[in-house]
Design an enzyme around this catalytic site. Structure first.
Site, PDB file in Angstrom:
ATOM      1  N   ARG A  13     -44.391 -29.537 -85.709  1.00 32.03           N
ATOM      2  CA  ARG A  13     -44.743 -28.542 -86.734  1.00 32.03           C
ATOM      3  C   ARG A  13     -43.647 -28.461 -87.792  1.00 32.03           C
ATOM      4  O   ARG A  13     -43.905 -28.105 -88.933  1.00 32.03           O
ATOM      5  CB  ARG A  13     -44.892 -27.154 -86.104  1.00 32.03           C
ATOM      6  CG  ARG A  13     -46.035 -27.023 -85.154  1.00 32.03           C
ATOM      7  CD  ARG A  13     -46.173 -25.598 -84.719  1.00 32.03           C
ATOM      8  NE  ARG A  13     -46.578 -24.805 -85.875  1.00 32.03           N
ATOM      9  CZ  ARG A  13     -47.265 -23.689 -85.805  1.00 32.03           C
ATOM     10  NH1 ARG A  13     -47.620 -23.216 -84.653  1.00 32.03           N
ATOM     11  NH2 ARG A  13     -47.586 -23.026 -86.895  1.00 32.03           N
ATOM     12  N   ASP A  61     -33.732 -18.078 -86.237  1.00 33.86           N
ATOM     13  CA  ASP A  61     -34.099 -19.473 -85.948  1.00 33.86           C
ATOM     14  C   ASP A  61     -32.935 -20.270 -85.346  1.00 33.86           C
ATOM     15  O   ASP A  61     -33.137 -21.354 -84.837  1.00 33.86           O
ATOM     16  CB  ASP A  61     -34.566 -20.164 -87.239  1.00 33.86           C
ATOM     17  CG  ASP A  61     -35.750 -19.462 -87.847  1.00 33.86           C
ATOM     18  OD1 ASP A  61     -36.858 -19.971 -87.749  1.00 33.86           O
ATOM     19  OD2 ASP A  61     -35.567 -18.363 -88.402  1.00 33.86           O
ATOM     20  N   LYS A  64     -39.187 -26.656 -94.473  1.00 31.64           N
ATOM     21  CA  LYS A  64     -40.535 -26.239 -94.053  1.00 31.64           C
ATOM     22  C   LYS A  64     -40.899 -24.887 -94.675  1.00 31.64           C
ATOM     23  O   LYS A  64     -41.988 -24.722 -95.227  1.00 31.64           O
ATOM     24  CB  LYS A  64     -40.584 -26.128 -92.523  1.00 31.64           C
ATOM     25  CG  LYS A  64     -41.827 -25.421 -92.004  1.00 31.64           C
ATOM     26  CD  LYS A  64     -41.883 -25.368 -90.496  1.00 31.64           C
ATOM     27  CE  LYS A  64     -41.182 -24.185 -89.885  1.00 31.64           C
ATOM     28  NZ  LYS A  64     -41.879 -22.900 -89.993  1.00 31.64           N
ATOM     29  N   ASN A  65     -39.953 -23.949 -94.591  1.00 33.28           N
ATOM     30  CA  ASN A  65     -40.310 -22.597 -95.016  1.00 33.28           C
ATOM     31  C   ASN A  65     -40.278 -22.403 -96.533  1.00 33.28           C
ATOM     32  O   ASN A  65     -40.566 -21.315 -97.024  1.00 33.28           O
ATOM     33  CB  ASN A  65     -39.437 -21.570 -94.290  1.00 33.28           C
ATOM     34  CG  ASN A  65     -39.824 -21.493 -92.816  1.00 33.28           C
ATOM     35  OD1 ASN A  65     -40.900 -21.950 -92.426  1.00 33.28           O
ATOM     36  ND2 ASN A  65     -38.952 -20.954 -91.978  1.00 33.28           N
ATOM     37  N   ARG A  89     -46.282 -10.739 -84.318  1.00 35.26           N
ATOM     38  CA  ARG A  89     -46.332 -11.207 -85.695  1.00 35.26           C
ATOM     39  C   ARG A  89     -47.498 -10.634 -86.513  1.00 35.26           C
ATOM     40  O   ARG A  89     -48.303 -11.394 -87.070  1.00 35.26           O
ATOM     41  CB  ARG A  89     -46.312 -12.737 -85.734  1.00 35.26           C
ATOM     42  CG  ARG A  89     -45.152 -13.312 -84.945  1.00 35.26           C
ATOM     43  CD  ARG A  89     -45.014 -14.785 -85.104  1.00 35.26           C
ATOM     44  NE  ARG A  89     -44.301 -15.129 -86.326  1.00 35.26           N
ATOM     45  CZ  ARG A  89     -44.113 -16.372 -86.731  1.00 35.26           C
ATOM     46  NH1 ARG A  89     -44.594 -17.363 -86.061  1.00 35.26           N
ATOM     47  NH2 ARG A  89     -43.448 -16.621 -87.841  1.00 35.26           N
ATOM     48  N   CYS A 147     -46.217 -19.861 -84.306  1.00 27.39           N
ATOM     49  CA  CYS A 147     -45.519 -20.074 -83.045  1.00 27.39           C
ATOM     50  C   CYS A 147     -45.569 -18.799 -82.209  1.00 27.39           C
ATOM     51  O   CYS A 147     -45.581 -17.690 -82.736  1.00 27.39           O
ATOM     52  CB  CYS A 147     -44.070 -20.447 -83.328  1.00 27.39           C
ATOM     53  SG  CYS A 147     -43.826 -22.200 -83.561  1.00 27.39           S
TER      54      CYS A 147
END
Ligand code: EPU
Length: 453
Positions: free
Chosen positions: A417, A306, A22-23, A121, A116
Site C-alpha cells: 500500500r 507512523d 504516499k500521503n 478512524r 489500515c
C-alpha cells in the site's frame, strides 16, 4: 497472497532512493479532481493505494494516464457522485472525494471510509467542518453511506476540536472553490498539508498559512491546469534510517529532507545515534550502544505516530527500558505480538493520563491501553510473522532483517500500500529476501501445519 522469506542478520550497505510521498500523492490525486483542466503529477510512487485512488478518479468520470512515475489526470466532467462501497472501504482517502464532489456537483455519496486497521478512524471532524460551510449530511447505517448535499459551499470560520491531518486537507480543498473566505483554526501542521497547499496555489487557489495552526482560504471560481512533483516520503526515509542504524550503518539515503523529520533526528541523537549528510544523501549509524528513550507520539512537529513501529524495533536494541506512548491512534500496536514471537520483551500498558478525553487525538473510550514498554536489549530471532497494517509491516521487515535466521512475513499486500518495490530495494542493499506468491489454499495449509492463526 504474497509473503517474504527473509534470511536476516547480514550487514546492509549501498544507496537507496526515497520514493514520492504516499500521503502527498493521494491528496494530489483528489486536488486534480477540483478542476476540469488536466493536472500532471510527477514522481508518483507505484503503490497500491495510488492505484486504488486512480480507479476512484475513473469511477467519478475522470481520465487517467499513468506512464512510469507520471500520471495525467483530467476530470472534465464529474459523471458520478457515488464512491463504490467496496473501493471506499479499501482506503481512507476515498472520503476526501467529498471536496471535489461537493464543490463541483453539490452532492456526494461517500461510504464510511476504510484504510489500515489502526483504530476506528471516523470522519466526524471533516463532516462537521463541511456542515459549517453549508453542507447537509446524513449517515445511513443501512447502506453504509454518508449522503451529503449543499446549495453551494460558503466560506466560514471553523476551529478543529482536535488535530486532523486529512480533515484539514479535505476542508482546504472544499474551501478553494467555496464562496468567500474560510479560516481554519487549530489546523494540522504536517508538511504534507503544506505540499497540498502548494499544489492548490499553483492551480490558482488562494491559500495562506497565517499562523502555525491557522489557514486562510479565499475561495476562487475556478482552478486550472498544473504540473506538480511529489516530494520524498518522510516515513519511508525513517524506515531506511532505522534499518541503516541496525544493520551496520552503511545505507546512504537519497532525497531525504532532514527538516521534515527534525524530531526523529533529535530523538535518534538522544538514543546515541549519529548521522551525516554527504551530497544530499544522509547516513544514520551507531558508534556505541543504543540508549533507551521515552517517546510520546504527537501531531507535527512532534514525533510522528507512523515512526513508532520502526522506533520500537530500534529500542529492542537499547540497553535498558524504553517506553512509547501512542496518542494519535487507539490501536497502533499491531506489530507487538509478532515482535514478541521474535524474543522481544514487550508489554502494552496504560500510562497515567489526567484528562484522556483532551489528551488523546482519537475520540477516547475507556479501557484502551496506549503505552508500550520495551525491555532491551534482546537478540531477536527468526519467526513466522503476520502483518496487520502498513507501518507495522515495515517494522516487522526491519525486525526480520536484523534477526538471525529465516523469517517468513505474511501480509505483504499491506506493505505494498505504501512502499514501492520494497523487496527489490532491500535486495540492492544486500538483503537476503525472496517474495513468494501463493494461493489461499497453500497459505491455509501452511498455517494449519504450523498452528498459525
Ligand atoms: N479522527 C477522528 N475524527 C476525524 C478525523 C480524525 O476521530 O474526523 C481521529 C483519527 O481516527 C485518529 C486521529 O484523529 O485517531 C488522527 O487522525 P488524522 O485525521 O490526523 O489522520 P488520518 O487522516 O487518519 C493521516 C495519514 C496517516 C498519519 C496521520 C498522522 C494520510 C492518508 N494518512 O491519517 O498516515 O499517520 O495523518 O499524520 O495522510 C500511514 O501513512 O500509514 C498513515 C496512517
Amino acid at each position: 497472497m504474497k509473503k517474504y522469506i527473509i534470511n536476516g542478520g547480514s550487514k546492509l550497505a549501498g544507496e537507496v532512493a526515497v520514493s514520492g510521498s504516499k500521503n502527498v500523492v493521494l491528496k494530489a490525486i483528489i486536488a486534480a479532481c477540483l478542476t476540469n483542466e488536466p493536472v500532471e503529477i510527477k514522481n508518483v510512487p507505484l503503490i497500491s493505494d495510488v492505484l486504488v485512488m486512480l480507479e476512484l478518479v475513473k469511477e467519478i468520470g475522470g481520465h487517467v494516464k499513468l506512464s512510469g512515475h507520471t500520471v495525467k489526470i483530467s476530470v472534465e466532467k464529474i459523471r458520478n457522485i457515488k464512491i463504490p462501497l467496496e473501493m471506499g472501504a479499501k482506503i481512507r482517502t476515498s472520503s476526501m472525494f467529498l471536496a471535489p464532489l461537493l464543490a463541483r456537483k453539490k452532492e456526494a455519496l461517500i461510504p464510511n471510509p476504510g484504510g489500515c486497521r489502526i483504530g476506528a478512524r471516523p470522519i466526524d471532524r471533516h463532516i462537521e467542518g463541511l456542515e459549517k460551510m453549508g453542507a447537509v449530511s446524513k449517515y445511513n447505517s443501512r447502506d453504509g453511506y454518508f449522503h451529503v448535499r449543499t446549495n453551494g459551499l460558503k466560506g466560514t470560520m471553523y476551529r478543529f476540536k482536535k488535530n486532523t491531518h486529512t480533515g484539514t486537507e479535505t476542508l482546504i480543498m472544499a474551501a478553494t472553490l467555496a464562496h468567500g473566505k474560510t479560516v481554519l483554526e487549530n489546523a494540522a501542521q504536517e508538511p504534507e498539508v503544506d505540499d497540498l497547499i502548494g499544489l492548490l496555489n499553483s492551480m490558482g487557489a488562494k491559500i495562506k498559512r497565517t499562523e502555525p495552526r491557522t489557514i486562510v482560504i479565499d475561495g476562487v471560481q475556478k482552478l486550472h491546469r498544473a504540473t506538480f512533483e511529489i516530494p520524498p516520503d518522510r516515513n519511508e526515509a525513517i524506515t531506511f534510517a532505522i534499518l541503516s542504524a541496525l544493520t551496520g550503518g552503511a545505507i546512504y539515503i537519497k532525497n531525504i529532507d532532514l527538516l521534515d523529520i527534525k524530531n526523529f533526528v533529535s530523538e535518534f541523537k538522544e538514543a546515541g545515534g549519529k548521522w551525516e549528510k554527504k551530497d544530499s544523501k544522509a547516513r544514520f549509524y551507531l558508534t556505541g550502544y543504543v540508549k533507551p528513550t521515552h517517546i510520546l507520539t504527537a501531531p507535527h512537529p512532534g514525533f510522528m505516530t507512523d515512526w513508532q513501529g520502526p522506533w520500537a524495533i530500534f529500542m529492542t536494541q537499547a540497553e535498558g527500558d524504553s517506553t512509547i506512548h501512542e496518542t494519535i491512534y487507539e490501536n497502533r500496536f499491531g506489530y507487538v505480538n509478532e515482535l514478541a514471537k521474535m524474543g522481544a520483551d514487550l508489554e502494552i500498558y496504560q500510562p497515567e493520563v489526567v484528562n484522556p478525553k483532551e489528551f488523546y487525538n482519537f475520540n477516547y473510550r475507556k479501557n484502551g491501553k496506549h503505552g508500550l514498554k520495551i525491555h532491551g536489549k534482546t537478540h531477536l530471532h527468526n519467526a513466522v510473522l503476520n502483518i496487520s497494517d502498513l507501518r507495522a509491516g515495515a517494522s516487522l521487515v526491519i525486525a526480520a532483517l536484523i534477526a538471525k535466521g529465516e523469517s517468513i512475513v505474511f501480509g505483504i499486500e499491506y506493505l505494498e500500500r505504501g512502499y514501492e518495490a520494497f523487496d527489490k530495494r532491500l535486495r540492492s542493499l544486500g538483503a537476503d529476501i525472496d517474495v513468494i506468491e501463493e494461493s489461499l489454499e497453500e497459505r491455509s495449509r501452511y498455517a494449519g501445519e504450523r498452528g498459525i492463526v
